[in-house]
Design an enzyme around this catalytic site. Structure first.
Site, PDB file in Angstrom:
ATOM      1  N   HIS A 129      -3.928   5.778   3.604  1.00 23.15           N
ATOM      2  CA  HIS A 129      -4.667   4.634   3.080  1.00 23.15           C
ATOM      3  C   HIS A 129      -4.132   3.312   3.635  1.00 23.15           C
ATOM      4  O   HIS A 129      -4.886   2.464   4.130  1.00 23.15           O
ATOM      5  CB  HIS A 129      -4.590   4.661   1.557  1.00 23.15           C
ATOM      6  CG  HIS A 129      -5.424   3.643   0.859  1.00 23.15           C
ATOM      7  ND1 HIS A 129      -4.983   2.369   0.610  1.00 23.15           N
ATOM      8  CD2 HIS A 129      -6.669   3.712   0.336  1.00 23.15           C
ATOM      9  CE1 HIS A 129      -5.913   1.691  -0.039  1.00 23.15           C
ATOM     10  NE2 HIS A 129      -6.952   2.489  -0.211  1.00 23.15           N
ATOM     11  N   SER A 151     -11.316  -0.962  -0.994  1.00 23.42           N
ATOM     12  CA  SER A 151     -10.056  -0.958  -0.245  1.00 23.42           C
ATOM     13  C   SER A 151     -10.275  -1.320   1.210  1.00 23.42           C
ATOM     14  O   SER A 151      -9.405  -1.893   1.859  1.00 23.42           O
ATOM     15  CB  SER A 151      -9.398   0.419  -0.307  1.00 23.42           C
ATOM     16  OG  SER A 151      -8.675   0.599  -1.481  1.00 23.42           O
ATOM     17  N   ASP A 159       0.840  -1.194   0.000  1.00 21.78           N
ATOM     18  CA  ASP A 159       0.000   0.000   0.000  1.00 21.78           C
ATOM     19  C   ASP A 159       0.879   1.249   0.000  1.00 21.78           C
ATOM     20  O   ASP A 159       2.017   1.206  -0.444  1.00 21.78           O
ATOM     21  CB  ASP A 159      -0.940  -0.037   1.221  1.00 21.78           C
ATOM     22  CG  ASP A 159      -2.310   0.525   0.909  1.00 21.78           C
ATOM     23  OD1 ASP A 159      -2.398   1.749   0.679  1.00 21.78           O
ATOM     24  OD2 ASP A 159      -3.298  -0.231   0.888  1.00 21.78           O
TER      25      ASP A 159
END
Length: 556
Positions: free
Chosen positions: A224, A467, A169
């Site tokens: 994220h 996600s 990520d």
């Protein structure tokens, strides 16, 4: 814009789908990139390319590179590609014309802009795991964990510390108090070099935070990856939340830029590294830039663009196969395009880099979203709090393997609500930079939650997207590996095919809605998605919604 399959629930969409050695000798996957930052423009220097060759055709491909005016810099024989330098724009087409070459992609990892470091950012305070609490302070906000039975499962099978979960990520905030106890700093790697500007001189990642432009392995300047890691394995430590598998270890294997782009070379490096060190399962909540759909022979694309898309398809499949053959279970977000991936028709987002390059092109089922549609990957659709498929989630009978909570702000009465998203850890400096908390640390909206239990504050944010769904499935996979894995490289090992079978077996089946043409009401307009398949496997839910409690109690 970026490759991440995630949405901020309140405000503008910031992270969306929503970057060697001598010939014949592979570079070690454990090595991290070396920054090569130049004040020269991209046009005044040689560009680097990944040249993928057909099986057994390395020497022929090397000759093709030379004939096209390029120089072979290194070879990765594990994945079958050459790293080459060339100074002519026609190099990809000229090299790709040789039958030994199956794909050519520019390597966008190395920056070409002047480094402009900024002042160092303060690290989040580390707080060691204390006496375990049976209910975390923010557990009441975790509808997602209750939906899949994780609130019960993590008391019975919290997961083994011998299980390594790789988060491929944008990075992981390893100092976050609700991640630090489970963060494996020693094994974590960053395969990305920050790029202040893109090829057109426009802001990309912004100024480098460190002089090398290579962030430390415990840093996430996007947020994220931290959210994903938290959903998988935030510990039971009396603060904040608990993840699906709060006893496993998190390994940051960074492949995403600060700006959210995932380019091919770092993605390949991350997957091969995961296979080499014995990671058990990786979470991939991204697609490989710059193409949302990779079409090997789209008539509207130039030959150079076709070669790049072939390189993404071939290169990523080889890397995924490499990792899976070494025991890595592969989990991917399906995507946020609200598209039936079995019947795609239009791509409006590609090529997504540099920004402004996008155009509308026709696509079909020969075009692949990578890695979600790559072989050997468990692809995860998203559901909201009521269990319906989230309005944004991609779907497809051939593509959806399982579903999991990803959040849906529209899934409920009374208009949109951020609390229908998924709550997980957020880096404080990212929230400050985005204006989501004020100077005193107070959240500026309901999408951000602060927990100051014990006097030390940590931050959490509601996000929604596939996600956010994928790490729920990854966490359940980690529970299964904890229970049924056998001692091996890296800790415990369980064959990916076995993990996949158990994940499907323990999922809670969910039928297509009736009628199958489900109509969503979205901000005054109707949106219809067609669900195909039966209860045991369909385009909305695959084999069902993942179930942590069943995973913790199932007998083989």
């Amino acid at each position: 814009m970026a490759a991440l399959a995630a949405f901020f629930v309140v405000g503008a969409c910031t992270s969306v789908a929503p970057r060697e050695s001598p010939a014949g000798q592979p570079t070690t996957a454990a090595s991290e990139p070396t920054a090569t930052i130049s004040t020269a423009t991209a046009s005044a220097r040689q560009a680097e390319y990944l040249v993928f060759y057909a099986d057994g055709k390395q020497r022929e491909a090397e000759n093709a590179v030379a004939r096209a005016g390029g120089t072979v810099v290194s070879v990765d024989s594990r994945l079958g590609y050459l790293m080459a330098k060339a100074g002519t724009a026609a190099f990809p087409e000229n090299a790709g014309a040789d039958p030994s070459v199956v794909g050519v992609s520019p390597d966008r990892r190395i920056g070409a802009a002047t480094v402009t470091p900024t002042a160092g950012r303060p690290a989040a305070a580390h707080r060691a795991s204390g006496k375990q609490a049976r209910t975390e302070p923010l557990a009441g906000r975790q509808w997602d964990m209750r939906m899949i039975g994780a609130d019960r499962a993590n008391l019975k099978v919290p997961g083994s510390r011998q299980v390594l979960v790789g988060v491929i990520d944008t990075g992981v905030d390893g100092k976050h108090p609700d991640i630090a106890p489970n963060f494996n700093r020693e094994l974590s790697r960053n395969f990305v070099i920050d790029r202040p500007t893109d090829d057109r001189g426009e802001t990309l990642d912004g100024p480098c935070e460190v002089s090398s432009c290579i962030d430390p392995v415990d840093v996430d300047d996007d947020g994220h990856g931290t959210h994903v890691a938290s959903t998988i394995a935030s510990p039971i430590n009396g603060i904040g939340i608990a993840g699906v598998a709060p006893g496993v270890q998190i390994v940051n294997i960074r492949a995403g830029q600060d700006s959210g782009f995932f380019f091919l070379k770092p993605s390949l490096d991350a997957l091969t590294y995961a296979g080499d060190i014995g990671v058990d399962v990786v979470n991939m909540s991204f697609f490989v830039d710059p193409w949302l759909f990779n079409c090997p022979d789209n008539a509207s694309d130039s030959k150079k663009q076709q070669l790049e898309q072939r390189a993404v398809i071939v290169g990523m499949q080889r890397a995924l196969d490499y990792a899976r053959a070494r025991g890595v279970t592969l989990v991917s977000a399906l995507g946020n395009g609200a598209t039936d991936l079995g019947h795609p028709t239009v791509d409006r987002q590609s090529p997504g880099y540099p920004k402004g390059s996008e155009r509308v092109r026709r696509v079909d089922n020969s075009c692949l979203n990578v890695p979600a549609e790559s072989r050997g990957v468990i692809s995860v659709a998203a559901v909201g709090p009521t269990g319906r498929k989230a309005i944004y989630s991609d779907y497809g009978l051939e593509q959806t393997d399982v579903a999991a909570p990803g959040g849906d702000s529209l899934d409920g009465p009374g208009g949109a609500s951020p609390t229908r998203g998924i709550l997980a850890a957020a880096p404080e400096h990212v929230l400050r930079a985005a204006g989501r908390i004020d100077a005193s640390g107070k959240p500026r909206g309901p999408d951000v939650v602060r927990d100051c239990t014990g006097g030390s504050c940590s931050y959490y944010q509601y996000l929604e997207g596939t996600s956010m769904a994928a790490p729920h499935a990854t966490g359940v996979a980690a529970i299964l590996i904890s229970r049924f894995g056998k001692p091996g490289k890296g800790g415990l090992n369980l064959a990916p095919a076995t993990v996949e079978n158990l994940l499907f077996r323990t999922a809670a089946p969910r039928s297509c809605p009736s009628p199958r043409n489900f109509v969503y009401r979205s901000y005054g307009r109707n949106v219809t998605h067609d669900c195909r398949g039966g209860t045991d496997d369909n385009g909305f839910y695959g084999h069902g919604i993942v179930d942590a409690w069943k995973a913790a109690t199932v007998e083989p």
